[in-house]
Design an enzyme around this catalytic site. Structure first.
Site, PDB file in Angstrom:
ATOM      1  N   HIS A 159     -31.905  55.178  22.319  1.00 49.90           N
ATOM      2  CA  HIS A 159     -31.546  53.806  22.712  1.00 49.90           C
ATOM      3  C   HIS A 159     -30.108  53.512  22.277  1.00 49.90           C
ATOM      4  O   HIS A 159     -29.825  52.609  21.509  1.00 49.90           O
ATOM      5  CB  HIS A 159     -32.533  52.871  22.016  1.00 49.90           C
ATOM      6  CG  HIS A 159     -32.541  51.445  22.446  1.00 49.90           C
ATOM      7  ND1 HIS A 159     -31.432  50.643  22.400  1.00 49.90           N
ATOM      8  CD2 HIS A 159     -33.554  50.671  22.900  1.00 49.90           C
ATOM      9  CE1 HIS A 159     -31.778  49.435  22.795  1.00 49.90           C
ATOM     10  NE2 HIS A 159     -33.038  49.421  23.116  1.00 49.90           N
ATOM     11  N   GLU A 263     -29.201  53.988  27.696  1.00 45.54           N
ATOM     12  CA  GLU A 263     -30.283  54.671  26.999  1.00 45.54           C
ATOM     13  C   GLU A 263     -30.816  55.850  27.807  1.00 45.54           C
ATOM     14  O   GLU A 263     -31.132  55.702  28.986  1.00 45.54           O
ATOM     15  CB  GLU A 263     -31.401  53.659  26.720  1.00 45.54           C
ATOM     16  CG  GLU A 263     -30.892  52.402  26.001  1.00 45.54           C
ATOM     17  CD  GLU A 263     -31.896  51.276  25.983  1.00 45.54           C
ATOM     18  OE1 GLU A 263     -31.463  50.107  26.028  1.00 45.54           O
ATOM     19  OE2 GLU A 263     -33.112  51.572  25.972  1.00 45.54           O
TER      20      GLU A 263
HETATM   21  O1  TA6 Z   1     -33.832  48.737  25.867  1.00 48.39           O
HETATM   22  C1  TA6 Z   1     -33.787  47.420  26.190  1.00 48.39           C
HETATM   23  C2  TA6 Z   1     -34.871  46.676  25.436  1.00 48.39           C
HETATM   24  O2  TA6 Z   1     -36.118  47.192  25.734  1.00 48.39           O
HETATM   25  C3  TA6 Z   1     -34.765  45.198  25.690  1.00 48.39           C
HETATM   26  O3  TA6 Z   1     -35.893  44.712  26.372  1.00 48.39           O
HETATM   27  C4  TA6 Z   1     -34.589  44.575  24.315  1.00 48.39           C
HETATM   28  O4  TA6 Z   1     -35.745  44.112  23.785  1.00 48.39           O
HETATM   29  C5  TA6 Z   1     -34.005  45.736  23.527  1.00 48.39           C
HETATM   30  O5  TA6 Z   1     -34.664  46.850  24.020  1.00 48.39           O
HETATM   31  C6  TA6 Z   1     -34.018  45.637  22.032  1.00 48.39           C
HETATM   32  O6  TA6 Z   1     -35.271  45.727  21.520  1.00 48.39           O
HETATM   33  P1  TA6 Z   1     -35.508  45.449  19.957  1.00 48.39           P
HETATM   34  O7  TA6 Z   1     -36.978  45.691  19.753  1.00 48.39           O
HETATM   35  O8  TA6 Z   1     -34.657  46.459  19.206  1.00 48.39           O
HETATM   36  O9  TA6 Z   1     -35.071  44.064  19.671  1.00 48.39           O
END
Ligand code: TA6
Length: 291
Positions: A159, A263
């Site tokens: 990510h 990601e």
């Molecule tokens: O990758 C994008 C995502 O899935 C968004 O929906 C957002 O929630 C982000 O990840 C961050 O997630 P987190 O759980 O680290 O706040």
């Protein structure tokens, strides 16, 4: 191994980390979550964004760098229990090896094995291996091995939070014509147009069935960051923009202007079903070109 190449120490919150310094780059890797928070090639600005308000605490996710997402992406489906983005990013990984690889840089391998706690949330015995090569380029590889007697299905992601001068001026290429799930619009399925992707509002898109590289052109810092990948059929693009950022205690107020997540993933339709005794590898290679 000379002392100045890699050093293991206690960092903020008492979290164990490896501080890596090579001729080509500097980096910082936490054992909790096998979380790379910094990679900076020499003569370059940091390539990974790390929020100055990120938590560094046991069992808490770090805001920035490269969180490792496993065994589910986003909120758990069907209302099943478990933290968003799975438990790998808040679990303590072990060091399997650390070695110098000449011009390629320094390689570190971290491992995570299923245990009682993971079995309560995920029905499958697994072994994860994260291999990272710190050099003028950044190489990351996540290997998932199914050590149970039955197949299991999982989602995964590297990510990656990329640092940019101003996300409103950046443009992303490599996703043209791909189908994506728009998580900001009721998970509607849409098709990416033929031009570069611009971030002009909260963006949360899971691009499916795409194995291509994705590049971020940053006119403010005059550089292009490219993420190439293998073993990954999804690319997720995320920027929380203004409102969502306000609701994130671990994100500084204008942090959203200086980051975009690109990601490397297998999510939704691209989730992996792994046979017993088999392994799956997903890898990303990141490099920076100055203009
Ligand atoms: O990758 C994008 C995502 O899935 C968004 O929906 C957002 O929630 C982000 O990840 C961050 O997630 P987190 O759980 O680290 O706040």
């Amino acid at each position: 191994m000379t002392q100045d190449e890699i050093r293991f120490e206690a960092g903020p919150g008492g979290l164990q980390r490896a501080v890596i310094s090579t001729t080509a780059a500097e980096a910082e890797l936490y054992l909790q979550g096998a979380h790379l928070v910094r990679w900076t090639p020499r003569e370059e600005r940091p390539v990974l964004f790390l929020s100055s308000k990120s938590l560094f605490a046991e069992g808490k996710a770090i805001r920035g760098g490269v969180p490792i997402i496993f065994p589910w992406f986003g909120a758990r489906a069907e209302g099943l229990p478990g933290p968003a983005h799975g438990f790998a990013r808040t679990s303590e990984w072990t060091v399997e090896s650390a070695r110098e690889c000449g011009d390629a840089g320094v390689e570190v391998v971290l491992g995570l094995q299923s245990d009682e706690a993971s079995r309560e949330l995920f029905d499958g015995d697994f072994r994860l291996r994260f291999r990272v090569m710190i050099g003028g380029e950044l190489e990351m590889e996540l290997e998932v091995s199914n050590e149970s007697g039955v197949p299991f299905r999982f989602e995964e992601a590297l990510h990656t939070y990329l640092a940019v001068g101003d996300v409103r001026q950046a443009s992303l290429t490599g996703l043209e014509g791909t189908e994506f799930v728009d998580k900001t619009d009721d998970f509607k399925r849409k098709k990416q147009g033929g031009e570069g992707l611009r971030i002009v509002k909260e963006t949360d898109q899971v691009h499916l069935n795409t194995r291509g590289a994705c590049s971020v052109w940053d006119p403010v810092w005059n550089r292009r960051i490219t993420v190439e990948k293998t073993g990954s059929d999804s690319t997720v693009i995320w920027n929380p923009w203004i409102e969502k950022s306000r609701g994130m205690a671990d994100m500084e107020l204008d942090g959203w202007t200086r980051m975009v997540c690109v990601e490397t993933a297998n999510a939704a339709d691209n989730a992996v079903v792994l046979a017993p005794g088999s392994s799956h590898k997903m890898a990303a290679r990141i490099h920076v070109e100055r203009h």
